[in-house]
Motif scaffolding. Structure first.
Motif, mmCIF file in Angstrom:
data_model
loop_
_atom_site.group_PDB
_atom_site.id
_atom_site.type_symbol
_atom_site.label_atom_id
_atom_site.label_comp_id
_atom_site.label_asym_id
_atom_site.label_seq_id
_atom_site.Cartn_x
_atom_site.Cartn_y
_atom_site.Cartn_z
ATOM 1 N N LEU A 61 -35.955 1.888 -38.383
ATOM 2 C CA LEU A 61 -36.496 3.425 -38.781
ATOM 3 C C LEU A 61 -36.847 4.259 -37.684
ATOM 4 C CD1 LEU A 61 -38.663 4.469 -41.805
ATOM 5 C CD2 LEU A 61 -39.382 5.141 -39.435
ATOM 6 N N TYR A 62 -36.356 5.409 -37.717
ATOM 7 C CA TYR A 62 -36.942 6.282 -36.253
ATOM 8 C C TYR A 62 -37.458 7.549 -37.067
ATOM 9 C CZ TYR A 62 -32.610 8.795 -35.823
ATOM 10 O OH TYR A 62 -31.698 9.726 -36.097
ATOM 11 N N GLY A 67 -39.994 17.287 -27.829
ATOM 12 C CA GLY A 67 -39.105 16.726 -26.919
ATOM 13 C C GLY A 67 -37.863 16.002 -27.170
ATOM 14 N N GLY A 68 -37.955 15.723 -28.633
ATOM 15 C CA GLY A 68 -36.694 14.991 -28.911
ATOM 16 C C GLY A 68 -36.823 13.572 -28.748
ATOM 17 N N ILE A 69 -38.111 12.969 -28.866
ATOM 18 C CA ILE A 69 -38.278 11.710 -28.536
ATOM 19 C C ILE A 69 -38.167 11.037 -29.907
ATOM 20 C CG2 ILE A 69 -40.066 10.004 -28.119
ATOM 21 C CD1 ILE A 69 -39.239 11.635 -25.735
ATOM 22 N N LYS A 70 -37.099 9.900 -29.922
ATOM 23 C CA LYS A 70 -37.119 9.018 -30.994
ATOM 24 C C LYS A 70 -38.058 7.908 -31.115
ATOM 25 C CE LYS A 70 -32.156 9.736 -32.270
ATOM 26 N NZ LYS A 70 -30.710 9.134 -32.235
ATOM 27 N N GLU A 96 -48.318 -0.446 -31.653
ATOM 28 C CA GLU A 96 -47.769 -0.706 -30.295
ATOM 29 C C GLU A 96 -46.447 -1.193 -30.388
ATOM 30 O OE1 GLU A 96 -50.488 -4.283 -31.771
ATOM 31 O OE2 GLU A 96 -50.677 -1.946 -31.759
ATOM 32 N N SER A 97 -46.105 -1.692 -31.606
ATOM 33 C CA SER A 97 -44.558 -1.846 -31.808
ATOM 34 C C SER A 97 -43.574 -0.763 -31.909
ATOM 35 C CB SER A 97 -44.692 -2.667 -33.149
ATOM 36 O OG SER A 97 -44.579 -1.945 -34.175
ATOM 37 N N ILE A 98 -44.106 0.529 -31.958
ATOM 38 C CA ILE A 98 -43.236 1.736 -31.847
ATOM 39 C C ILE A 98 -42.941 1.769 -30.692
ATOM 40 C CG2 ILE A 98 -43.127 4.045 -32.556
ATOM 41 C CD1 ILE A 98 -45.349 3.683 -34.569
ATOM 42 N N THR A 99 -41.591 2.086 -30.460
ATOM 43 C CA THR A 99 -40.867 2.031 -28.983
ATOM 44 C C THR A 99 -40.557 3.598 -28.935
ATOM 45 O OG1 THR A 99 -38.659 1.281 -29.908
ATOM 46 C CG2 THR A 99 -40.212 -0.285 -28.711
ATOM 47 N N LYS A 100 -40.794 4.462 -27.820
ATOM 48 C CA LYS A 100 -40.432 5.737 -27.734
ATOM 49 C C LYS A 100 -39.231 5.884 -26.968
ATOM 50 C CE LYS A 100 -45.266 6.975 -28.398
ATOM 51 N NZ LYS A 100 -45.279 7.756 -29.792
ATOM 52 N N ILE A 101 -38.172 6.558 -27.178
ATOM 53 C CA ILE A 101 -37.165 6.682 -26.506
ATOM 54 C C ILE A 101 -36.484 8.247 -26.516
ATOM 55 C CG2 ILE A 101 -34.581 6.195 -26.240
ATOM 56 C CD1 ILE A 101 -36.399 4.002 -25.260
#
Length: 217
Positions: A61-62, A67-70, A96-101
């Protein structure tokens, strides 16, 4: 940072059926609980059909932030709640498991991972990557295999994690460029054409683990 009530979320369901796994669905956060989220019944973004979920289904899930960060995370279905409409309870992961791209800006890291490649003429070979990331991979080979820009490849990548687990990541990639190195070997740079969010998340997780290792050396 967690999604908030009324935020849209986009998800894919882990399945042995590749076509099902590749279907992206859209939902909305209906409520936030201490250890879970309640989401609306998801709708397939392409077909507009309702996506039926089952207890225990694993989800990638995202949600989007400024800023369009997924913001990616993995979760699973805990159960269902009957309100005015049916809601689905999913596990809330550690923050802390959520990664931001950032959209269209995937981190790449240097990594030597085993990759199996199948060409359009059914030629197959196994080699190693030069770098990997959420947007594509580059790999080294002793032969160019007549690869040119625009060629489509079917690939399978072995991705190891710090906890000792290994994931298999299948994807389709397009050749962006090839170059002969001074060593006589070839490097092929690719971008992903077809990869599910679930599989992309595995690569993003690996990239962040590797980047963290580099920063702490």
């Amino acid at each position: 940072m967690f999604p908030k009530v009324n935020d849209f979320v986009y998800l894919q369901v882990a399945s042995a059926d590749k076509d099902e796994t590749n279907k992206e669905c859209k939902s909305r956060i209906a409520d936030v609980e201490e250890e879970s989220f309640l989401i609306e019944v998801p709708i397939e973004t392409v077909s507009g059909r309702i996506k039926r979920l089952h207890g225990g289904d694993e989800l990638s899930l995202y949600f989007l932030t400024e800023g369009g960060i997924k913001n990616y995370f993995n979760t699973y279905v805990l159960g269902f709640v009957s309100d005015v409409v049916q809601l689905i309870r999913i596990h809330k992961p550690p923050v802390e498991s959520i990664t931001k791209i950032q959209r269209r800006d995937f981190l790449r890291v240097i990594a030597e991972l085993e990759i199996a490649v199948k060409l359009k003429d059914n030629t197959r070979f196994v080699t190693y990557t030069d770098d990997v990331g959420g947007g594509g991979v580059s790999f080294l080979s002793d032969d160019n295999y007549n690869l040119t820009s625009g060629d489509v490849l079917e690939c399978w990548l072995l991705v190891p994690y710090k906890n000792g687990s290994i994931e298999h990541v299948p994807f389709e990639a397009e050749v962006v460029r090839t170059k002969k190195l001074e060593s006589g070997r070839w490097i092929t740079m690719t971008k992903f054409l077809n990869i599910s969010n679930l599989e992309r998340q595995k690569l993003i997780r690996f990239s962040f683990e590797r980047q963290f290792d580099f920063k702490n050396r």
